[in-house]
Motif scaffolding. Structure first.
Motif, PDB file in Angstrom:
ATOM      1  N   THR A 181      46.456  43.095  39.202  1.00  0.00           N
ATOM      2  CA  THR A 181      45.523  42.178  39.485  1.00  0.00           C
ATOM      3  C   THR A 181      46.251  40.972  40.308  1.00  0.00           C
ATOM      4  O   THR A 181      47.172  40.808  40.094  1.00  0.00           O
ATOM      5  CB  THR A 181      44.787  41.476  38.074  1.00  0.00           C
ATOM      6  OG1 THR A 181      44.475  42.823  37.361  1.00  0.00           O
ATOM      7  CG2 THR A 181      43.889  40.664  38.152  1.00  0.00           C
TER       8      THR A 181
ATOM      9  N   THR B 243      41.020  48.074  47.065  1.00  0.00           N
ATOM     10  CA  THR B 243      41.003  46.931  46.689  1.00  0.00           C
ATOM     11  C   THR B 243      39.762  46.331  46.534  1.00  0.00           C
ATOM     12  O   THR B 243      38.678  46.686  47.585  1.00  0.00           O
ATOM     13  CB  THR B 243      41.703  45.813  47.556  1.00  0.00           C
ATOM     14  OG1 THR B 243      43.132  46.335  47.610  1.00  0.00           O
ATOM     15  CG2 THR B 243      41.727  44.477  46.940  1.00  0.00           C
TER      16      THR B 243
ATOM     17  N   MET C 153      43.323  43.255  33.473  1.00  0.00           N
ATOM     18  CA  MET C 153      42.653  44.350  33.954  1.00  0.00           C
ATOM     19  C   MET C 153      41.980  44.919  32.690  1.00  0.00           C
ATOM     20  O   MET C 153      42.592  45.138  31.668  1.00  0.00           O
ATOM     21  CB  MET C 153      43.599  45.403  34.460  1.00  0.00           C
ATOM     22  CG  MET C 153      43.152  46.373  35.310  1.00  0.00           C
ATOM     23  SD  MET C 153      43.141  48.013  34.578  1.00  0.00           S
ATOM     24  CE  MET C 153      44.831  48.218  33.960  1.00  0.00           C
TER      25      MET C 153
ATOM     26  N   SER D  11      47.809  49.983  39.311  1.00  0.00           N
ATOM     27  CA  SER D  11      47.066  48.975  39.628  1.00  0.00           C
ATOM     28  C   SER D  11      47.522  47.424  39.462  1.00  0.00           C
ATOM     29  O   SER D  11      48.767  47.483  38.858  1.00  0.00           O
ATOM     30  CB  SER D  11      45.480  49.108  38.705  1.00  0.00           C
ATOM     31  OG  SER D  11      45.987  48.681  37.204  1.00  0.00           O
TER      32      SER D  11
ATOM     33  N   TYR E  69      35.484  38.108  36.767  1.00  0.00           N
ATOM     34  CA  TYR E  69      35.699  39.524  37.268  1.00  0.00           C
ATOM     35  C   TYR E  69      35.559  40.004  38.371  1.00  0.00           C
ATOM     36  O   TYR E  69      34.807  39.238  39.276  1.00  0.00           O
ATOM     37  CB  TYR E  69      34.874  40.327  36.383  1.00  0.00           C
ATOM     38  CG  TYR E  69      34.763  40.408  34.966  1.00  0.00           C
ATOM     39  CD1 TYR E  69      35.501  41.306  34.288  1.00  0.00           C
ATOM     40  CD2 TYR E  69      34.309  39.452  34.064  1.00  0.00           C
ATOM     41  CE1 TYR E  69      35.659  41.301  32.629  1.00  0.00           C
ATOM     42  CE2 TYR E  69      34.230  39.241  32.810  1.00  0.00           C
ATOM     43  CZ  TYR E  69      34.794  40.345  32.093  1.00  0.00           C
ATOM     44  OH  TYR E  69      35.100  40.496  30.815  1.00  0.00           O
ATOM     45  N   THR E  70      36.250  41.145  39.044  1.00  0.00           N
ATOM     46  CA  THR E  70      36.089  41.696  40.100  1.00  0.00           C
ATOM     47  C   THR E  70      34.957  42.824  39.924  1.00  0.00           C
ATOM     48  O   THR E  70      34.949  43.287  39.020  1.00  0.00           O
ATOM     49  CB  THR E  70      37.430  42.460  40.802  1.00  0.00           C
ATOM     50  OG1 THR E  70      37.739  43.518  39.843  1.00  0.00           O
ATOM     51  CG2 THR E  70      38.675  41.720  40.823  1.00  0.00           C
TER      52      THR E  70
ATOM     53  N   TYR F 153      41.454  39.767  42.910  1.00  0.00           N
ATOM     54  CA  TYR F 153      41.508  41.007  43.407  1.00  0.00           C
ATOM     55  C   TYR F 153      41.859  42.112  42.219  1.00  0.00           C
ATOM     56  O   TYR F 153      42.853  41.705  41.467  1.00  0.00           O
ATOM     57  CB  TYR F 153      42.599  41.034  44.618  1.00  0.00           C
ATOM     58  CG  TYR F 153      42.627  40.370  45.716  1.00  0.00           C
ATOM     59  CD1 TYR F 153      41.765  40.760  47.118  1.00  0.00           C
ATOM     60  CD2 TYR F 153      43.244  38.789  45.741  1.00  0.00           C
ATOM     61  CE1 TYR F 153      41.575  39.887  48.085  1.00  0.00           C
ATOM     62  CE2 TYR F 153      42.810  37.925  46.752  1.00  0.00           C
ATOM     63  CZ  TYR F 153      42.284  38.561  47.794  1.00  0.00           C
ATOM     64  OH  TYR F 153      42.107  37.860  49.139  1.00  0.00           O
ATOM     65  N   ILE F 154      41.563  43.067  42.367  1.00  0.00           N
ATOM     66  CA  ILE F 154      42.023  44.422  41.810  1.00  0.00           C
ATOM     67  C   ILE F 154      42.523  45.458  42.716  1.00  0.00           C
ATOM     68  O   ILE F 154      41.699  45.663  43.691  1.00  0.00           O
ATOM     69  CB  ILE F 154      40.955  45.149  40.741  1.00  0.00           C
ATOM     70  CG1 ILE F 154      41.648  46.118  40.049  1.00  0.00           C
ATOM     71  CG2 ILE F 154      39.715  45.525  41.535  1.00  0.00           C
ATOM     72  CD1 ILE F 154      42.710  45.699  38.780  1.00  0.00           C
TER      73      ILE F 154
ATOM     74  N   GLY G  18      39.260  43.889  37.668  1.00  0.00           N
ATOM     75  CA  GLY G  18      40.290  42.846  37.554  1.00  0.00           C
ATOM     76  C   GLY G  18      39.459  41.751  36.668  1.00  0.00           C
ATOM     77  O   GLY G  18      38.322  41.519  36.870  1.00  0.00           O
TER      78      GLY G  18
END
Length: 130
Positions: free
Chosen positions: A58, A27, A74, A56, A123-124, A38-39, A113
């Motif tokens: 998000t 993660t 995503m 996956s 964004y992640t 989170y992704i 994500g």
């Protein structure tokens, strides 16, 4: 041996889709002023016994602030997957699973994500899925 693989895949799939934090790829997250984006990523070898796929999700956990309209997404760098718009309020935990996607369709083996929100776009960090 086959029974053991099936049991591992079933348990892993259960963990991925039940929200428990046991992901083979892991993660990545981004802390925002009123929550965390989170992704999550998991290997298809473990989830569905299909090693050409990754799974996956998000997720956005809102921990404060006023109501906001969000759209989870995503990205693979080449393709953007979007969920429908949702309203997030303090205490919300909004998650969207993207299902099995082909590893070969991810040019640099990483996904991120993404969240479109009425307050901006977020964004992640990239997560490796190969």
């Amino acid at each position: 041996m086959m029974m053991k693989r099936v049991a591992v895949a079933a348990v892993t799939a259960l963990l991925v889709f039940s929200g428990a934090n046991a992901y083979a790829y892991g993660t990545k997250s981004t802390s925002l002023s009123n929550g965390t984006l989170y992704i999550h990523g998991d290997d298809g070898c473990l989830v569905s016994n299909n090693c050409s796929l990754y799974y996956s999700a998000t997720e956005y956990k809102k921990t404060g602030g006023s109501r906001v309209t969000i759209q989870l997404a995503m990205t693979t760098g080449e393709e953007l997957f979007l969920d429908s718009q949702k309203t997030a309020v303090d205490g919300s935990d909004i998650k969207h699973s993207w299902g099995g996607k082909k590893k070969s369709a991810v040019p640099d083996c990483s996904i991120a994500g993404y969240m479109k929100a009425s307050t901006g776009n977020y964004y992640t960090p990239n997560l490796s899925v190969c």
